[in-house]
Design a protein around this motif. Structure first.
Motif, PDB file in Angstrom:
ATOM      1  N   HIS A 167       4.917  -1.808  -6.458  1.00  0.00           N
ATOM      2  CA  HIS A 167       3.624  -2.227  -5.887  1.00  0.00           C
ATOM      3  C   HIS A 167       3.153  -3.526  -6.539  1.00  0.00           C
ATOM      4  CE1 HIS A 167      -0.606  -2.339  -4.893  1.00  0.00           C
ATOM      5  NE2 HIS A 167      -0.845  -2.426  -6.183  1.00  0.00           N
ATOM      6  N   GLN A 168       3.275  -3.587  -7.867  1.00  0.00           N
ATOM      7  CA  GLN A 168       2.801  -4.777  -8.579  1.00  0.00           C
ATOM      8  C   GLN A 168       3.599  -6.028  -8.205  1.00  0.00           C
ATOM      9  OE1 GLN A 168       3.080  -2.799 -12.413  1.00  0.00           O
ATOM     10  NE2 GLN A 168       0.854  -2.796 -12.653  1.00  0.00           N
ATOM     11  N   MET A 194      -3.775  -5.023   2.338  1.00  0.00           N
ATOM     12  CA  MET A 194      -3.355  -3.616   2.322  1.00  0.00           C
ATOM     13  C   MET A 194      -4.294  -2.754   3.164  1.00  0.00           C
ATOM     14  SD  MET A 194      -2.013  -2.738  -1.536  1.00  0.00           S
ATOM     15  CE  MET A 194      -3.557  -3.109  -2.357  1.00  0.00           C
ATOM     16  N   LEU A 205     -10.090  -0.671  -4.214  1.00  0.00           N
ATOM     17  CA  LEU A 205      -8.635  -0.716  -4.381  1.00  0.00           C
ATOM     18  C   LEU A 205      -8.276  -1.386  -5.705  1.00  0.00           C
ATOM     19  CD1 LEU A 205      -6.902  -1.651  -1.002  1.00  0.00           C
ATOM     20  CD2 LEU A 205      -6.460   0.345  -2.442  1.00  0.00           C
ATOM     21  N   ALA A 206      -9.052  -2.412  -6.101  1.00  0.00           N
ATOM     22  CA  ALA A 206      -8.761  -3.120  -7.352  1.00  0.00           C
ATOM     23  C   ALA A 206      -8.848  -2.157  -8.536  1.00  0.00           C
ATOM     24  CB  ALA A 206      -9.724  -4.288  -7.537  1.00  0.00           C
ATOM     25  N   LEU A 218       4.904   2.231  -8.799  1.00  0.00           N
ATOM     26  CA  LEU A 218       3.766   1.384  -9.160  1.00  0.00           C
ATOM     27  C   LEU A 218       4.248  -0.012  -9.582  1.00  0.00           C
ATOM     28  CD1 LEU A 218       1.213   0.619 -11.369  1.00  0.00           C
ATOM     29  CD2 LEU A 218       0.767   1.434  -9.076  1.00  0.00           C
ATOM     30  N   ALA A 254       0.931   4.211 -15.280  1.00  0.00           N
ATOM     31  CA  ALA A 254       2.357   3.870 -15.314  1.00  0.00           C
ATOM     32  C   ALA A 254       2.764   3.390 -16.707  1.00  0.00           C
ATOM     33  CB  ALA A 254       2.668   2.811 -14.262  1.00  0.00           C
ATOM     34  N   PHE A 296       3.019   6.173  -5.335  1.00  0.00           N
ATOM     35  CA  PHE A 296       2.742   6.407  -6.756  1.00  0.00           C
ATOM     36  C   PHE A 296       1.812   7.603  -6.923  1.00  0.00           C
ATOM     37  CE2 PHE A 296      -0.700   5.913  -9.807  1.00  0.00           C
ATOM     38  CZ  PHE A 296      -0.009   6.078 -10.988  1.00  0.00           C
ATOM     39  N   ALA A 304       2.386  -7.070  -4.765  1.00  0.00           N
ATOM     40  CA  ALA A 304       1.048  -7.661  -4.849  1.00  0.00           C
ATOM     41  C   ALA A 304       1.145  -9.079  -5.416  1.00  0.00           C
ATOM     42  CB  ALA A 304       0.138  -6.789  -5.710  1.00  0.00           C
ATOM     43  N   TYR A 312       0.831  -1.198   0.000  1.00  0.00           N
ATOM     44  CA  TYR A 312       0.000   0.000   0.000  1.00  0.00           C
ATOM     45  C   TYR A 312       0.868   1.252   0.000  1.00  0.00           C
ATOM     46  CZ  TYR A 312      -3.526   3.399   0.328  1.00  0.00           C
ATOM     47  OH  TYR A 312      -4.295   4.487   0.001  1.00  0.00           O
ATOM     48  N   PRO A 340      -4.249  -9.225  -2.032  1.00  0.00           N
ATOM     49  CA  PRO A 340      -3.577  -7.930  -1.811  1.00  0.00           C
ATOM     50  C   PRO A 340      -4.506  -6.858  -1.251  1.00  0.00           C
ATOM     51  CG  PRO A 340      -2.846  -8.875  -3.881  1.00  0.00           C
ATOM     52  CD  PRO A 340      -3.924  -9.763  -3.359  1.00  0.00           C
ATOM     53  N   ASP A 341      -5.710  -6.725  -1.833  1.00  0.00           N
ATOM     54  CA  ASP A 341      -6.585  -5.637  -1.390  1.00  0.00           C
ATOM     55  C   ASP A 341      -6.968  -5.774   0.082  1.00  0.00           C
ATOM     56  OD1 ASP A 341      -6.330  -4.905  -3.971  1.00  0.00           O
ATOM     57  OD2 ASP A 341      -8.442  -5.071  -4.503  1.00  0.00           O
ATOM     58  N   ILE A 388      -4.146   1.614   5.118  1.00  0.00           N
ATOM     59  CA  ILE A 388      -4.540   2.785   4.330  1.00  0.00           C
ATOM     60  C   ILE A 388      -4.594   4.042   5.203  1.00  0.00           C
ATOM     61  CG2 ILE A 388      -6.396   3.810   2.949  1.00  0.00           C
ATOM     62  CD1 ILE A 388      -7.097   1.031   1.937  1.00  0.00           C
ATOM     63  N   ARG A 414      -8.634   1.130  -8.429  1.00  0.00           N
ATOM     64  CA  ARG A 414      -7.565   2.129  -8.285  1.00  0.00           C
ATOM     65  C   ARG A 414      -6.230   1.581  -8.788  1.00  0.00           C
ATOM     66  NH1 ARG A 414      -5.650   4.399  -2.408  1.00  0.00           N
ATOM     67  NH2 ARG A 414      -3.623   5.166  -3.085  1.00  0.00           N
ATOM     68  N   ARG A 415      -5.958   0.309  -8.443  1.00  0.00           N
ATOM     69  CA  ARG A 415      -4.709  -0.300  -8.885  1.00  0.00           C
ATOM     70  C   ARG A 415      -4.682  -0.449 -10.406  1.00  0.00           C
ATOM     71  NH1 ARG A 415      -4.709  -5.651  -5.926  1.00  0.00           N
ATOM     72  NH2 ARG A 415      -2.632  -5.870  -6.818  1.00  0.00           N
ATOM     73  N   LEU A 448       1.736   1.967  -3.544  1.00  0.00           N
ATOM     74  CA  LEU A 448       0.587   2.454  -4.322  1.00  0.00           C
ATOM     75  C   LEU A 448       0.310   3.919  -3.967  1.00  0.00           C
ATOM     76  CD1 LEU A 448      -1.754   1.755  -6.287  1.00  0.00           C
ATOM     77  CD2 LEU A 448      -3.109   1.082  -4.293  1.00  0.00           C
ATOM     78  N   SER A 449       0.399   4.204  -2.685  1.00  0.00           N
ATOM     79  CA  SER A 449       0.155   5.544  -2.196  1.00  0.00           C
ATOM     80  C   SER A 449       1.285   6.497  -2.647  1.00  0.00           C
ATOM     81  CB  SER A 449       0.095   5.448  -0.673  1.00  0.00           C
ATOM     82  OG  SER A 449      -0.202   6.670  -0.106  1.00  0.00           O
TER      83      SER A 449
END
Lengths: 226, 226
Positions: free
Chosen positions: A64-65, A82, B47-48, A61, B58, A34, A68, A28, A78-79, A86, B50-51, A31-32
């Motif tokens: 992040h991937q 995370m 979140l999905a 990002l 990116a 990013f 995840a 997270y 992942p969701d 948040i 958003r990702r 992602l944040s």
């Protein structure tokens, strides 16, 4: 398989829950980072600066991937993992929203640098695969050079900037510590990982000293008092 | 080498200036798309989502970097050749700022899709290396599937959404055409590239028909009237 309580079968492996929590927090965080770097790139006074900070965002990002994907490998969603992080991460960002380009550059180097040092220290207490992945996603990738160039040029042009940015950096550190404490108070699994890994209070003390020392090095590189 | 008036030595090669302008417009388009998709990702209800939109952003940045690298190869300075296109692209984005997640999804698919079709058509009038690069950076990369899934689910849940989104898509198309006209009125090199490539008015007519047809296909896929 994911129902196993540890990541690998070694008897001293860290509990799976700690590793998943650590990866979730970091995933997270990336992602944040990013989103915030992408937004901060709009503060750049030049297209070159905007492109450079946008590239940093895209790199986060990508990290992040990777995190995840590792969570999925470990059988975690992942969701879901995370979600508990948040609030703390968004609080950090909303309390440290840069109002100038230089503040955003200092945040990207000093704030993210300190967070990376913390994750690296904690990663050392996990299994090898996790530590290797976290080490890989926390590479600095030229950010130091970029920040040093931008900040030193600004200070050379207008020396009064140095005092303001040093104050700003202290605020970043204060908020980062405060939000880390919130997370640790909330997530026993992470506290246990650190206490178990560091061994004792002296171990925790030297972990904090290492993070503080590296922070001071970054401040010196920027030409700022820490 | 960069002082040569054409990109390669073939006698019917397009003037270097047109190719550089086209790459500059597209390079800024991708940088701008990065920033706007990254901001729009914050509208995601999950979140999905958003990702997924962050990943699209990116990807655009990666494309921007490839185009900038090609400009450097051609002896051009990316920041300079992008500059003339900033106003039109930012006008498009500020006139089509999504106020809901679904609007941002439709914009990412319908608006960016139409822009991509336009660039692809014009790229066909340049040299092979440029056309190949532009084809590569304009791949859809799963965006269609994502948009169709999000929009169809929303319409199934609340059919009234379809009418609103169809209107929104018409606004996107209108603003895209209007800004493209501004750019072409301003940049003779691009107008010449198109006129020369299309051959005559009939050629331009069929180019516009192809773009319109593909737009209608996207609207149908979303379940919206075009």
């Amino acid at each position: 398989m994911p129902s196993d309580s540890s990541v690998d079968s070694a008897p001293d492996a860290p509990p799976r829950e700690s590793v998943v929590d650590l990866l979730g927090a970091l995933a997270y965080g990336e992602l944040s980072a990013f989103a915030h770097l992408a937004a901060d790139a709009e503060l750049a006074p030049t297209l070159a600066g905007r492109r450079q900070m946008s590239a940093m965002a895209a790199t986060e990002l990508g990290h992040h991937q990777q995190l995840a994907a590792r969570l999925v490998e470990l059988g975690a969603a992942p969701d879901e993992v995370m979600a508990p992080f948040i609030a703390a991460l968004e609080s950090y960002h909303s309390l440290t929203e840069p109002s100038t380009w230089l503040e955003s550059v200092v945040k990207a180097y000093v704030g993210d640098g300190m967070a990376a040092d913390f994750y690296r220290e904690v990663a050392a207490f996990t299994d090898d695969a996790t530590a290797e992945l976290i080490g890989r996603v926390l590479v600095d990738a030229g950010r130091a050079e970029f920040a040093v160039r931008e900040v030193q040029a600004a200070i050379a042009a207008q020396p009064v900037v140095a005092g303001r940015l040093a104050l700003w950096a202290r605020r970043l550190v204060g908020e980062a510590i405060s939000q880390t404490q919130h997370v640790l108070a909330d997530r026993d699994s992470l506290t246990e990982l650190i206490v178990r890994g560091a061994g004792d209070l002296a171990g925790i003390g030297s972990l904090i000293t290492r993070i503080t020392d590296r922070h001071a090095e970054r401040m010196t590189a920027l030409g700022l008092d820490s």
